[in-house]
Design a protein around this motif. Structure first.
Motif, mmCIF file in Angstrom:
data_model
loop_
_atom_site.group_PDB
_atom_site.id
_atom_site.type_symbol
_atom_site.label_atom_id
_atom_site.label_comp_id
_atom_site.label_asym_id
_atom_site.label_seq_id
_atom_site.Cartn_x
_atom_site.Cartn_y
_atom_site.Cartn_z
ATOM 1 N N ALA A 272 21.179 64.551 41.199
ATOM 2 C CA ALA A 272 20.814 64.047 39.881
ATOM 3 C C ALA A 272 20.608 62.540 39.856
ATOM 4 O O ALA A 272 20.214 61.980 38.832
ATOM 5 C CB ALA A 272 21.892 64.426 38.862
ATOM 6 N N LEU A 273 20.850 61.878 40.977
ATOM 7 C CA LEU A 273 20.727 60.420 41.026
ATOM 8 C C LEU A 273 19.287 60.024 41.347
ATOM 9 O O LEU A 273 18.750 60.401 42.388
ATOM 10 C CB LEU A 273 21.655 59.841 42.091
ATOM 11 C CG LEU A 273 23.147 59.838 41.786
ATOM 12 C CD1 LEU A 273 23.915 59.331 42.999
ATOM 13 C CD2 LEU A 273 23.448 58.970 40.582
ATOM 14 N N PRO A 274 18.649 59.227 40.482
ATOM 15 C CA PRO A 274 17.285 58.779 40.787
ATOM 16 C C PRO A 274 17.286 57.675 41.829
ATOM 17 O O PRO A 274 18.151 56.796 41.836
ATOM 18 C CB PRO A 274 16.786 58.254 39.433
ATOM 19 C CG PRO A 274 18.017 57.837 38.705
ATOM 20 C CD PRO A 274 19.113 58.770 39.151
ATOM 21 N N VAL A 275 16.330 57.709 42.731
ATOM 22 C CA VAL A 275 16.172 56.663 43.741
ATOM 23 C C VAL A 275 14.679 56.443 43.940
ATOM 24 O O VAL A 275 13.871 57.370 43.765
ATOM 25 C CB VAL A 275 16.861 57.051 45.066
ATOM 26 C CG1 VAL A 275 16.155 58.227 45.734
ATOM 27 C CG2 VAL A 275 16.965 55.864 46.008
ATOM 28 N N GLY A 276 14.306 55.219 44.263
ATOM 29 C CA GLY A 276 12.896 54.900 44.404
ATOM 30 C C GLY A 276 12.277 55.449 45.669
ATOM 31 O O GLY A 276 12.962 55.845 46.616
ATOM 32 N N ARG A 277 10.965 55.451 45.666
ATOM 33 C CA ARG A 277 10.223 55.761 46.899
ATOM 34 C C ARG A 277 10.292 54.551 47.831
ATOM 35 O O ARG A 277 10.522 54.679 49.031
ATOM 36 C CB ARG A 277 8.756 56.082 46.566
ATOM 37 C CG ARG A 277 7.860 56.231 47.791
ATOM 38 C CD ARG A 277 6.383 56.309 47.390
ATOM 39 N NE ARG A 277 5.523 56.289 48.569
ATOM 40 C CZ ARG A 277 5.111 57.366 49.220
ATOM 41 N NH1 ARG A 277 5.482 58.561 48.800
ATOM 42 N NH2 ARG A 277 4.334 57.263 50.269
#
Length: 440
Positions: A272-277
């Motif tokens: 559920a944790l957003p992380v960048g490309r």
């Protein structure tokens, strides 16, 4: 994948469940009994052991290794814990490769030191697994001490004071105790809730009460503590974070690395944790490396760690730098950020290459980024504090401040390296000094 509100490239759920589990498994799996005996057998048990001198908590390393070698790991654990009550955590997060193991005679002779850190973990884990506390409290002194901060320094101080018979109240701003150990260390170094398990075990000594949601200068005041308690120990760490003072630094997607790590440590579901490309981490310390590596482990495609000096000047150890590189993190050195570009959300960050004296070269480079993590230092936050020196609380001896009856240690105070093991040593030594002051 779930898209974040920051940028189209910042998304959650980049990996499948098995990949998250594998990526965040224990960095150094525990030794089994046979492996521990083999590792212990390599120790020369030096009489004037250089590893002891290199240990900030002065653990008798040859003694505890000999105790493991003779089949008494619980005795080894007590040897460790008598000097470092958080020996289990330190065995996991200490840069042993630049402390005790670097000083090991085997390292000098063969380039392969005794596995001191892993042996320390083996002994302390063996004892803690039995839910046994090896120390008992002395007779009550009737004295009370306030400890501000439930991190390594605060808990170390509280435990030693409680063991000596004092009543200790620990105040902490966060909902969980542990400080840096709970909120600020890479998850793959202390998986399976070890930080909280160690705190629960430590509190078995008795005589320690922890009150959460209470920060100095907000819910509690220095004057009130001094009026209520016989002594005060300040160990609240560094609550502020240095900002990125360049054009465009207010764009969405520019975050503090400490918050990123804290969110990850407290997450019930890593997916559920957003992380960048494309993630760029600015800094050269342990926080920067932990943020960079964990971004990669969360599924970021490209992660760049940018530092203003050379790798030899990074606060992160060479082992940590090499770990980052092995996970696919690109390390850029001799660069300083000059601007953040993007339309609302960050899309690129621009750097200037600098010389060794930090003078600009005029050569610029733009790095794609949909997430920028700042790890460029933290600052002390608080009102009515004792005298400061270089932005931290000035101390003499074993943590005495400019205010009578007030001691300080850990990251908030001037002292040694900003390491868990150093904080534990400072808390322990301050406790002994407080005890001597209270009982004469």
């Amino acid at each position: 994948m779930t898209q974040s509100p920051f940028s189209p490239g910042v998304t959650a759920g980049r990996l499948d469940a098995e990949e998250y589990s594998s990526n965040f498994s224990d960095l150094h799996p525990a030794l089994d009994p046979h492996e521990a005996l083999v590792a212990a057998d390599r120790c020369y048990f030096c009489h004037d052991a250089p590893c002891i001198t290199a240990c900030p908590t002065d653990i008798d390393i040859p003694l505890f290794i000999r105790q493991i070698a003779t089949g008494t790991p619980d005795a080894a654990a007590k040897t460790i814990l008598s000097q470092n009550i958080m020996g289990g955590m330190c065995a996991r997060v200490c840069p042993t490769e630049t402390l005790c193991e670097e000083a090991c005679v085997r390292e000098a002779a063969e380039g392969k030191p005794v596995l001191i850190g892993q042996l320390q973990r083996y002994a302390t884990d063996h004892l803690q697994a039995q839910n046994v506390h090896p120390f008992v409290r002395a007779e009550a002194t009737g004295k009370t001490v306030a400890v501000v901060g439930a991190g390594p320094a605060g808990l170390s101080c509280a435990h030693r004071l409680a063991m000596l018979g004092h009543e200790v109240t620990v105040y902490d701003a966060r909902p969980k105790p542990g400080g840096l150990n709970e909120y600020g260390i890479a998850a793959y170094k202390t998986p399976e809730g070890f930080a909280q398990a160690e705190v629960d075990w430590l509190l078995q000594i008795g005589g320690i009460t922890i009150e959460h949601g209470k920060a100095l200068g907000a819910e509690i005041e220095m004057a009130g503590l001094k009026d209520t308690f016989d002594a005060v120990f300040l160990a609240m760490g560094l609550g502020g974070v240095n900002g990125l003072d360049v054009e465009g630094s207010d764009k969405s997607g520019v975050l503090d690395a400490v918050d990123f790590i804290s969110d990850l440590r407290q997450a019930d579901d890593l997916a559920a944790l957003p992380v960048g490309r494309d993630v760029v981490v600015i800094g050269g310390g342990m926080t920067a490396v932990d943020a960079a590596v964990q971004s990669k482990l969360l599924g970021a495609l490209n992660v760049t760690l940018a530092y203003r000096r050379g790798r030899d000047r990074m606060n992160a150890s060479r082992f940590e730098q090499d770990l980052a590189a092995s996970k696919g993190v690109r390390i850029m050195t001799h660069v300083v950020p000059v601007a953040v570009h993007g339309n609302g959300a960050v899309r690129e960050i621009e750097f200037e290459y600098v010389n060794a004296d930090m003078s600009g070269t005029g050569q610029m480079v733009r790095v794609p980024a949909d997430q920028v993590l700042r790890a460029i230092g933290q600052t002390l936050v608080g009102d009515d504090l004792p005298a400061l020196e270089h932005g931290k609380i000035a101390v003499t001896g074993a943590g005495r401040t400019s205010v009578d009856g007030v001691w300080a240690g850990g990251d908030c105070a001037m002292g040694g390296d900003d390491l868990t093991v150093t904080a534990v040593a400072e808390g322990r030594d301050a406790a002994m000094d407080i005890h001597a002051s209270l009982v004469g």
